[in-house]
Design an enzyme around this catalytic site. Structure first.
Site, short mmCIF file in Angstrom:
data_model
loop_
_atom_site.label_atom_id
_atom_site.label_comp_id
_atom_site.label_asym_id
_atom_site.label_seq_id
_atom_site.Cartn_x
_atom_site.Cartn_y
_atom_site.Cartn_z
N SER A 189 0.84 -1.20 0.00
CA SER A 189 0.00 0.00 0.00
C SER A 189 0.87 1.24 0.00
O SER A 189 1.96 1.25 0.58
CB SER A 189 -0.86 -0.02 1.27
OG SER A 189 -1.41 1.24 1.50
N TYR A 235 -1.67 -1.31 10.78
CA TYR A 235 -1.98 -1.81 9.43
C TYR A 235 -0.78 -1.58 8.51
O TYR A 235 -0.31 -2.49 7.83
CB TYR A 235 -3.22 -1.08 8.88
CG TYR A 235 -3.41 -1.23 7.38
CD1 TYR A 235 -3.86 -2.43 6.84
CD2 TYR A 235 -3.13 -0.17 6.51
CE1 TYR A 235 -4.02 -2.58 5.47
CE2 TYR A 235 -3.29 -0.31 5.14
CZ TYR A 235 -3.73 -1.51 4.62
OH TYR A 235 -3.88 -1.66 3.26
N LYS A 255 2.12 -4.16 6.43
CA LYS A 255 2.55 -4.10 5.02
C LYS A 255 4.07 -4.01 4.94
O LYS A 255 4.71 -4.69 4.14
CB LYS A 255 1.92 -2.89 4.32
CG LYS A 255 0.40 -2.96 4.19
CD LYS A 255 -0.05 -4.10 3.32
CE LYS A 255 -1.55 -4.18 3.16
NZ LYS A 255 -2.01 -5.46 2.62
#
Ligand code: NAD
Ligand code: UFG
Length: 355
Positions: free
Chosen positions: A133, A157, A161
């Site tokens: 992302s 989050y 990644k």
């Protein structure tokens, strides 16, 4: 060089928003798609509809309702089918939720990826495309972001990644038989032009366009604009919105590279359009496409939001031979087509998809 058209691609999270559009492009591109999804944030109806749009190619679609952390179930799938490559979408993606409940994100996103990679390695499947992302760029000092920019985790989050990206680089350094492409997505919006599949978030939509869409169909009264005092043309945040079908096609290009270039290694690519659009510009484009007025409530900035984020697409254009085709107008048109045909997504007013 033409591809062997019978390659089998395991798609984790293939019932989800980006996954379902990618599975469709895979089937239309002559691949076999084996979808693994626990339906935590999606519906089997999405898979059924993908099959419907794919026509005769639907016979190349298989679905397993499996949680990626279930190593036994994954092993069974890899034992019963020769998997040529994996596209790994599965994961939770709500930034705020990850701040509230980091363990959920480390377990669901990190542990599931670890399990998947272990199973892949033990079955000799060493080709992977992973959904990273643009959040890993944090709030960059300059834009467009290139793949060499410094990386930072802005939330648990985002940290999942980053850690998974690092894990992939480590795996490749330890065993150069792996071919791994990490795709850093900017902001996917829109829907398949058929209007049969699209984004259907469970509960309160965290992202801009699903919220706008729910206002347009009367499920919400107004859009809250998070900040109009940024140093941008109209004061609202700027992002790189990309049509989900363009994004899906980016995965096909990544797979082609993996299959055709033995020297792929472990590489990272931005998938965006290279252009920034503000919140108010997106709302205006959606109003034009839908003919609906979107009432606005101006609020303060959302914590953790960056001001302007858009990516450089030069590396993907050069090395993946991929470039986004759709405009902001196309994105809004297709999003409205999906929303007006499916105001409650894959559900109905009484279903769990409607809150
Ligand atoms: P989505 O929630 O629509 O799809 C994710 C799918 O994964 C869902 O169908 C869900 O049920 C499934 N899933 C989650 N945990 C699972 C598990 N443990 N086992 C099996 N299945 C599981 O999300 P999306 O927008 O399609 O995103 C796909 C990927 O792209 C995610 O990894 C996300 O972090 C990443 N990404 C998304 C965006 C975005 O704005 N949508 C931006 C950047 C990156
Ligand atoms: N926004 C609003 N109101 C809303 C929702 C969003 O004004 O109700 C604004 C935000 O402040 C931001 C813009 O719309 O300026 C886009 O916000 P999104 O939540 O749609 O997208 P983000 O760029 O914040 O984040 C998304 C994904 C992340 C991913 C990131 C990659 O949610 O998971 O893109 O760039 F990491």
């Amino acid at each position: 060089m033409p591809l062997d058209m019978a390659k089998s691609i395991l798609v984790t999270g293939g019932a989800g928003y980006i996954g379902s559009h990618t599975v469709l492009q895979l089937l239309l591109g002559g691949f076999r798609a084996i979808v693994v999804d626990n339906l935590d944030n999606s519906s089997e109806e999405a898979i059924r509809r993908v099959g419907e749009i794919a026509g005769e190619s639907r016979e190349n679609l298989t679905f397993y309702k499996v949680d990626l952390r279930d190593k036994g179930a994954l092993n069974k799938i890899f034992s019963s089918t020769k998997i040529d490559a994996v596209i790994h979408f599965a994961g939770l993606k709500a930034v705020g939720e990850s701040v509230q409940n980091p363990l959920l994100y480390y377990d669901n996103n990190f542990v599931s990826t670890l399990t998947l990679l272990e199973v892949m390695a033990s079955h000799g499947c060493k080709k992977l495309v992973f959904s990273s992302s643009a959040t890993v760029y944090g709030s960059p000092k300059v834009v467009p972001c290139t793949e060499e920019f410094p990386l930072v985790a802005m939330s648990p989050y985002g940290r999942t990644k980053l850690v998974i990206e690092e894990m992939c680089r480590d795996i490749y350094h330890a065993d150069s038989e792996w071919s791994i492409i990490l795709l850093r997505y900017f902001n996917p919006v829109g829907a398949h032009p058929s209007g049969h599949i699209g984004e259907d978030p469970r509960g309160y939509p965290n992202n801009l366009m699903p919220f706008v869409q729910q206002v347009a169909v009367g499920r919400r009264s107004a859009l809250t604009v998070f900040g109009n005092d940024y140093s941008t043309t109209d004061g609202t945040g700027v992002r790189d919105y990309i049509h989900v079908v363009d994004l899906a096609d980016g995965h096909i290009s990544a797979l082609r590279k993996i299959f055709e270039d033995a020297e792929t290694g472990c590489e990272v690519y931005n998938l965006g359009t290279g252009k920034g659009t503000s919140v108010l510009e997106m709302v205006a484009a959606f109003e034009k496409a839908s003919g609906k007025k979107i009432p606005l409530v101006i609020a303060g900035r959302r914590p953790g939001d960056s001001e302007i984020l858009y990516g450089s697409t030069i590396k993907a254009e050069k090395e993946l031979k991929w470039k986004a085709k759709y405009t902001i107008e196309d994105m809004c048109q297709d999003q409205w087509n999906w929303a007006s045909k499916n105001p409650y997504g894959y559900g109905s007013p009484g279903s769990t998809n409607y809150k």
